[in-house]
Design a protein around this motif. Structure first.
Motif, short mmCIF file in Angstrom:
data_model
loop_
_atom_site.label_atom_id
_atom_site.label_comp_id
_atom_site.label_asym_id
_atom_site.label_seq_id
_atom_site.Cartn_x
_atom_site.Cartn_y
_atom_site.Cartn_z
N THR A 112 50.46 46.22 16.14
CA THR A 112 49.48 45.93 15.11
C THR A 112 48.97 44.51 15.30
O THR A 112 49.55 43.73 16.06
N LYS A 113 47.90 44.16 14.60
CA LYS A 113 47.36 42.81 14.67
C LYS A 113 48.11 41.84 13.78
O LYS A 113 47.86 40.63 13.84
N PHE A 114 49.03 42.33 12.96
CA PHE A 114 49.74 41.47 12.00
C PHE A 114 50.76 40.61 12.75
O PHE A 114 51.55 41.09 13.55
N ARG A 124 44.64 30.90 22.14
CA ARG A 124 45.13 32.28 22.16
C ARG A 124 44.08 33.21 22.76
O ARG A 124 42.89 33.03 22.54
N PRO A 125 44.52 34.20 23.52
CA PRO A 125 43.56 35.19 24.03
C PRO A 125 43.06 36.05 22.88
O PRO A 125 43.77 36.27 21.89
N PRO A 126 41.85 36.57 22.98
CA PRO A 126 41.33 37.42 21.91
C PRO A 126 42.12 38.72 21.81
O PRO A 126 42.61 39.25 22.81
N LEU A 127 42.21 39.24 20.60
CA LEU A 127 42.92 40.50 20.38
C LEU A 127 42.09 41.66 20.91
O LEU A 127 40.85 41.65 20.84
N PRO A 128 42.72 42.68 21.44
CA PRO A 128 41.97 43.87 21.87
C PRO A 128 41.37 44.59 20.67
O PRO A 128 41.87 44.50 19.55
#
Length: 253
Positions: free
Chosen positions: A123-125, A165-169
């Motif tokens: 998850t993105k959390f 930080r790398p971007p989230l998918p």
């Protein structure tokens, strides 16, 4: 007639009613007449049921005496908080760390449940980010501080400058509704593109683009020659033309 085997256990549970609370009542285990009340059986010489009026008293209390529960003893006052400089590591954690950290952990678990972290593998959390923002916004020494997002915290901004930080998918950013709409739109587009008429039209468009693919480049080259963009380029073209006119008479002589 068989006797209910659990009646004795429930009656004993009712009799131990000094510390019981009404919110713990379970109708499958407790008698509503006895639960939460101190009582004791009173031996008598005659039958106590002779003078009982069921309209006034419950038949199950025949032969029992009831009294009010004693008041609860107030808990002892908590010990004084030791000084930070003189307390032990255990006391420091108990009095200065856990009262602040435990509420943050509780709120983090509630938010993780909302984000469905216990149902999915990814998850993105980010639990650490949530706890960091919660502790920053609920600092007991900074009560005047307004709610601040994680990216706006000063020390977080300094850290992200050196450690971006790398971007989230997109699979973690999209919600289930957004992902469902995108998948459905791609699937509907595929069903349309596979039709024979649409395939023929796409083939004709590909051939037409291949045939006229260089027209934009040729038009651009034409206007660059006729209308130079910079004055320097225009002067260079004029100088080239003058040199050509001077050389041509020399060749003719």
């Amino acid at each position: 007639m068989a006797k209910f085997s659990g009646f004795k256990q429930y009656r004993e549970d009712d009799e131990v009613s000094v510390a019981t609370d009404y919110q713990d009542y379970d109708p499958a285990k407790h008698n509503p007449v006895f639960y939460g009340r101190m009582h004791s059986r009173v031996p008598v010489d005659c039958d106590p049921r002779e003078d009982v009026d069921p309209a006034v008293i419950h038949p199950s209390v025949i032969g029992y005496s009831f009294t009010e529960k004693p008041p609860k003893t107030p808990p002892p006052p908590p010990p004084p908080v030791p000084s930070k400089e003189e307390c032990s590591p255990r006391e420091y954690l108990q009095h200065y760390v856990f009262p602040v950290l435990v509420p943050a952990m509780e709120e983090m678990l509630k938010q993780a449940k909302t984000e469905k972290c216990f149902e999915r593998k990814r998850t993105k959390f980010n639990a650490l980010d949530y706890v960091t923002a919660f502790l920053y916004n609920h600092n007991p020494n900074k009560l005047e501080r307004t709610k601040t997002e994680l990216e706006d915290i000063p020390f977080v901004q300094e850290w992200l400058k050196d450690h971006p930080r790398p971007p989230l998918p997109l699979s973690l950013i999209w919600t289930e509704e957004e992902a469902a709409l995108i998948i459905q739109s791609f699937w509907r587009g595929y069903l349309v593109r596979r039709e024979p008429e649409v395939q023929e039209l796409r083939q004709w468009q590909a051939e037409w683009r291949e045939e006229l693919g260089g027209i934009k480049r040729r038009v651009s080259d034409f206007w660059e020659k006729k209308m130079p963009e910079s004055p320097k380029a225009s002067q260079d073209n004029l100088n080239t033309d003058n040199k050509t006119e001077e050389v041509e008479p020399a060749k003719s002589s």
